[in-house]
Design a protein around this motif. Structure first.
Motif, PDB file in Angstrom:
ATOM      1  N   LEU A 121       0.740  -1.249   0.111  1.00 22.52           N
ATOM      2  CA  LEU A 121      -0.034  -0.066   0.022  1.00 22.52           C
ATOM      3  C   LEU A 121       1.032   1.088   0.042  1.00 22.52           C
ATOM      4  CD1 LEU A 121      -2.882  -0.910   2.437  1.00 22.52           C
ATOM      5  CD2 LEU A 121      -2.920  -0.805  -0.208  1.00 22.52           C
ATOM      6  N   ASP A 122       1.890   1.269   0.801  1.00 24.65           N
ATOM      7  CA  ASP A 122       2.900   2.517   0.784  1.00 24.65           C
ATOM      8  C   ASP A 122       3.403   2.579  -0.761  1.00 24.65           C
ATOM      9  OD1 ASP A 122       2.762   2.894   3.583  1.00 24.65           O
ATOM     10  OD2 ASP A 122       4.413   1.655   4.155  1.00 24.65           O
ATOM     11  N   HIS A 123       3.550   1.514  -1.308  1.00 26.37           N
ATOM     12  CA  HIS A 123       4.205   1.960  -2.703  1.00 26.37           C
ATOM     13  C   HIS A 123       3.078   2.110  -3.709  1.00 26.37           C
ATOM     14  CE1 HIS A 123       6.401   1.175  -6.139  1.00 26.37           C
ATOM     15  NE2 HIS A 123       5.710   0.466  -6.866  1.00 26.37           N
ATOM     16  N   THR A 124       1.954   1.642  -3.506  1.00 23.50           N
ATOM     17  CA  THR A 124       0.930   2.345  -4.258  1.00 23.50           C
ATOM     18  C   THR A 124       0.479   3.653  -4.029  1.00 23.50           C
ATOM     19  OG1 THR A 124      -0.062  -0.030  -4.297  1.00 23.50           O
ATOM     20  CG2 THR A 124      -1.356   1.758  -4.907  1.00 23.50           C
ATOM     21  N   PHE A 125       0.408   3.922  -2.878  1.00 21.80           N
ATOM     22  CA  PHE A 125       0.222   5.287  -2.420  1.00 21.80           C
ATOM     23  C   PHE A 125       1.352   6.428  -2.844  1.00 21.80           C
ATOM     24  CE2 PHE A 125      -3.428   3.589  -0.511  1.00 21.80           C
ATOM     25  CZ  PHE A 125      -4.418   4.582  -0.264  1.00 21.80           C
ATOM     26  N   GLY A 170       2.762  15.969   8.713  1.00 20.02           N
ATOM     27  CA  GLY A 170       2.815  14.673   9.359  1.00 20.02           C
ATOM     28  C   GLY A 170       3.399  13.789   8.170  1.00 20.02           C
ATOM     29  N   ARG A 171       3.185  12.379   8.705  1.00 22.38           N
ATOM     30  CA  ARG A 171       3.767  11.214   7.833  1.00 22.38           C
ATOM     31  C   ARG A 171       2.996  11.042   6.565  1.00 22.38           C
ATOM     32  NH1 ARG A 171       7.356   6.771   8.451  1.00 22.38           N
ATOM     33  NH2 ARG A 171       6.562   4.980   7.134  1.00 22.38           N
ATOM     34  N   SER A 172       3.668  11.091   5.192  1.00 20.59           N
ATOM     35  CA  SER A 172       2.876  11.011   4.226  1.00 20.59           C
ATOM     36  C   SER A 172       3.627  10.328   3.018  1.00 20.59           C
ATOM     37  CB  SER A 172       2.733  12.353   3.598  1.00 20.59           C
ATOM     38  OG  SER A 172       1.961  13.203   4.415  1.00 20.59           O
ATOM     39  N   ALA A 173       2.708   9.654   2.198  1.00 17.40           N
ATOM     40  CA  ALA A 173       3.437   8.972   1.026  1.00 17.40           C
ATOM     41  C   ALA A 173       3.754  10.029  -0.132  1.00 17.40           C
ATOM     42  CB  ALA A 173       2.528   7.893   0.481  1.00 17.40           C
ATOM     43  N   ASN A 174       4.986  10.178  -0.277  1.00 17.77           N
ATOM     44  CA  ASN A 174       5.586  11.649  -1.076  1.00 17.77           C
ATOM     45  C   ASN A 174       5.874  11.104  -2.529  1.00 17.77           C
ATOM     46  OD1 ASN A 174       8.178  13.458  -1.843  1.00 17.77           O
ATOM     47  ND2 ASN A 174       6.563  14.615  -1.166  1.00 17.77           N
ATOM     48  N   THR A 192      -2.797   8.293   7.093  1.00 16.07           N
ATOM     49  CA  THR A 192      -4.162   8.052   7.589  1.00 16.07           C
ATOM     50  C   THR A 192      -4.844   7.112   6.323  1.00 16.07           C
ATOM     51  OG1 THR A 192      -5.211  10.051   7.196  1.00 16.07           O
ATOM     52  CG2 THR A 192      -4.381   9.659   9.235  1.00 16.07           C
ATOM     53  N   GLN A 193      -4.874   7.585   5.296  1.00 16.43           N
ATOM     54  CA  GLN A 193      -5.499   7.030   4.108  1.00 16.43           C
ATOM     55  C   GLN A 193      -4.820   5.580   3.944  1.00 16.43           C
ATOM     56  OE1 GLN A 193      -5.887   9.368   0.667  1.00 16.43           O
ATOM     57  NE2 GLN A 193      -6.289  11.298   1.494  1.00 16.43           N
ATOM     58  N   ALA A 235       1.113   9.427  -5.406  1.00 12.05           N
ATOM     59  CA  ALA A 235       1.302  10.948  -4.986  1.00 12.05           C
ATOM     60  C   ALA A 235       2.208  11.281  -6.171  1.00 12.05           C
ATOM     61  CB  ALA A 235       2.305  10.797  -4.008  1.00 12.05           C
ATOM     62  N   VAL A 236       3.012  10.394  -6.799  1.00 11.97           N
ATOM     63  CA  VAL A 236       3.803  11.043  -8.179  1.00 11.97           C
ATOM     64  C   VAL A 236       2.953  11.421  -9.177  1.00 11.97           C
ATOM     65  CG1 VAL A 236       5.305  10.097 -10.041  1.00 11.97           C
ATOM     66  CG2 VAL A 236       5.927   9.472  -7.330  1.00 11.97           C
ATOM     67  N   ALA A 237       1.826  10.615  -9.365  1.00 12.37           N
ATOM     68  CA  ALA A 237       0.616  10.902 -10.257  1.00 12.37           C
ATOM     69  C   ALA A 237       0.189  12.270 -10.082  1.00 12.37           C
ATOM     70  CB  ALA A 237      -0.361   9.787 -10.552  1.00 12.37           C
TER      71      ALA A 237
END
Length: 580
Positions: free
Chosen positions: A54-58, A150-154, A177-178, A62-64
């Motif tokens: 999920l981290d990789h997917t998000f 906060g912590r986010s997928a960037n 959180t998502q 985020a890149v998109a």
């Protein structure tokens, strides 16, 4: 408390006293614990792997989002014109619109000077970021960012002006959180899969426990261990050989006594088939059940064995067979000695009667004053027995063989059979194969005397047994011919088997071992034995010269004259007149 103690559920009592629990219950409990632990570990590992996925997917999402913002013409044009970093600028407005539409936590446009031109927190616009620009290589970058929101997928994407020159970067983030919410939505599905796997494992455990219970016949672990200890103590404590076979005919149990009696020298024969460890012959046919019956006699190189085979079944299931092997060498020798003494006693009793008759005759002649006739009769009676021994000694130089032949002749005469030593017989004082000759001649003479005495009525020429002993240049020849009925052609192949005989047991000596012993001795010393089918059996034995094994195992147990006359067998030193 006493009422509560007596009313404890049975399951709880078994939990408190694990030794009282059944084997199937212990196995099931152990497997359930293993399944639970492995299921929990697997579930945790699956959750960790799914979280990473999920981290990789998000991150890619985020890149998109960053690419979408970097492709906005207004942002590209504004950044190429080097605008001022203000919360009300075009870059901030467009970036916030993209953030709101994508659900990202932030969309930040950063110039090459590391100054923020947009940010969800207007107070950070115009300030520099701490990290360097990452897209100077012209590629997108993804990762986990811990920033002001906060912590986010960037995800980061390069920002190009209308002329294609790099003017900055766009950084977009999706809140953790998502990611966590998505993971929690998927975990119930994983839990359902794990539940299915646990249920399947539980079912398999129940089936395995039932199968183990059936295989162990309901025995518990302590009972199985006790049975094993008892079995080992019994197997190696008794003086009989014990062999167990499984249904496929493989050896599963064998004790030391059986190894010794059967001559099995292999380190471990368990798991082997009989044809792999025992040569073809009567012994193997008795052990594998080809020959059936109770107390079957088998002759080996050094033992006379009694073998019994018993099939084993439990609850209707065939488990194989158990074979017991008993050494009867000493017992057979004692029975043969008893038969020898009995034969000698009968012969002496008959000679006593004959001597009494002669004395009565002599007394009558003297009373009639027929002194010349009495003298002639006395001289004739006195010279009868010495004449027999002397006629044998003229052809046979060895005293043991002379004694054997004279004794057999005397016993045969009491049964109405005449033993004739062929005039061509020639044997020296120390003939080769002496011990084997004692066994062979004794047994063949016994067989011949029995066969000749069994004919009723006897032949016109009388019941006879002819013996020929000749020492040639390359072999010793023994030939015994009788006037009996002969051997049926269909039995020629079986006469040398252990236990084969045409006569019933007399309750003492075992029948059917004499010819088997003769055949074994001849074969082991590379000799030959031939037999005619009749009428009247003729056995011809040739033992090659030189005698390369004068102290063979069988020959070493033959008496050196301890018996009243030399024995006909070679099991006990005091063996005697009856054949095996």
């Amino acid at each position: 408390m006493s009422g509560w103690g007596t009313g404890l559920p049975r399951f709880w009592r078994r939990v408190r006293h694990p030794r009282s629990r059944r084997l199937s219950t212990r196995i099931l409990a152990s497997q359930l614990a293993i399944l639970a632990v492995t299921g929990l570990i697997g579930f945790s590992l699956l959750g960790i792997a799914q979280r990473a996925e999920l981290d990789h997917t998000f991150e890619q999402r985020a890149v998109a989002i960053a690419r979408t913002a970097a492709s906005e013409p207004q942002i590209r044009a504004a950044m190429a014109a080097r605008p001022e970093a203000t919360p009300t600028g075009v870059v901030q407005q467009v970036a916030e619109r993209v953030r709101a539409a994508s659900g990202a936590s932030y969309v930040v446009v950063i110039g090459l000077d590391r100054v923020r031109y947009s940010h969800p927190d207007p107070g950070l616009i115009g300030r520099q970021v701490a990290e360097p620009i990452a897209v100077t290589d012209g590629r997108t970058h993804a990762g986990i960012d811990v920033g002001a929101t906060g912590r986010s997928a960037n995800g980061k994407a390069p920002l190009y002006g209308p002329d294609g020159t790099l003017v900055g970067e766009v950084s977009a983030g999706i809140p953790e959180t998502q990611v966590t919410s998505e993971l929690w939505r998927e975990l119930p599905t994983f839990g359902l899969y794990a539940g299915f796997a646990l249920a399947a494992g539980l079912t398999a455990s129940l089936l395995l426990a039932r199968r183990l219970k059936r295989i162990t016949f309901g025995l518990e672990l302590e009972e199985i261990a006790g049975l094993l200890q008892d079995r080992e103590a019994m197997l190696h404590g008794i003086r009989e050989g014990v062999i167990a076979f499984d249904p496929a005919g493989r050896i599963t149990v064998i004790n030391r006594e059986a190894r010794q009696l059967l001559g099995l020298t292999a380190t471990d024969v368990r798991g082997a088939r009989l044809d792999e460890v025992v040569p073809d012959g009567r012994l193997r046919r008795v052990l594998d059940g080809t020959l059936t019956g109770g107390d079957l006699t088998v002759l080996t190189d050094s033992h006379c064995l009694t073998v019994n085979r018993m099939p084993v079944a439990l609850h209707g299931r065939e488990l194989g067979a158990v074979v017991t092997v008993r050494d009867r060498t000493e017992l057979v020798g004692m029975m043969r000695e008893l038969d020898s003494m009995r034969g000698l006693t009968d012969a002496l009793r008959a000679q006593q009667h004959e001597f009494s008759n002669r004395m009565h005759t002599l007394a009558g002649l003297l009373e009639l004053e027929e002194f010349d006739a009495a003298l002639d009769y006395a001289l004739e009676s006195a010279g009868a027995e010495p004449a027999l021994a002397e006629s044998v000694r003229e052809r046979i130089g060895n005293a043991l063989l002379v004694g054997l032949i004279v004794a057999k002749t005397t016993v045969a005469a009491e049964r109405g059979v005449r033993v004739v030593l062929d005039e061509d017989s020639r044997l020296g004082e120390q003939p080769p194969h002496l011990r084997r000759l004692l066994t062979i001649v004794g047994n063949l003479l016994d067989n011949g005397i029995d066969a000749a005495a069994s004919v009723d009525p006897p032949p016109a020429t009388g019941a006879e047994v002819h013996l020929l002993l000749v020492e040639e240049t390359d072999h010793v020849l023994v030939r015994v011919a009788d006037s009996g009925p002969g051997i049926p052609p269909e039995h020629v192949e079986r006469i040398f088997e252990d236990g084969w005989s045409t006569r019933p047991d007399r309750g003492t000596a075992r029948r059917g071992l004499g010819l088997a012993l003769v055949h074994r001795l001849v074969q082991r010393h590379c000799g030959t034995i031939e037999v005619s089918t009749g009428p009247g059996a003729v056995f011809t034995v040739r033992l090659p010269l030189p005698d390369t094994d004068p102290a063979s195992p069988l020959g070493s147990v033959i008496s050196d004259g301890a018996a009243p006359y030399p024995p006909s067998g070679d099991i006990e030193p005091a063996g005697g007149g009856e054949r095996w």
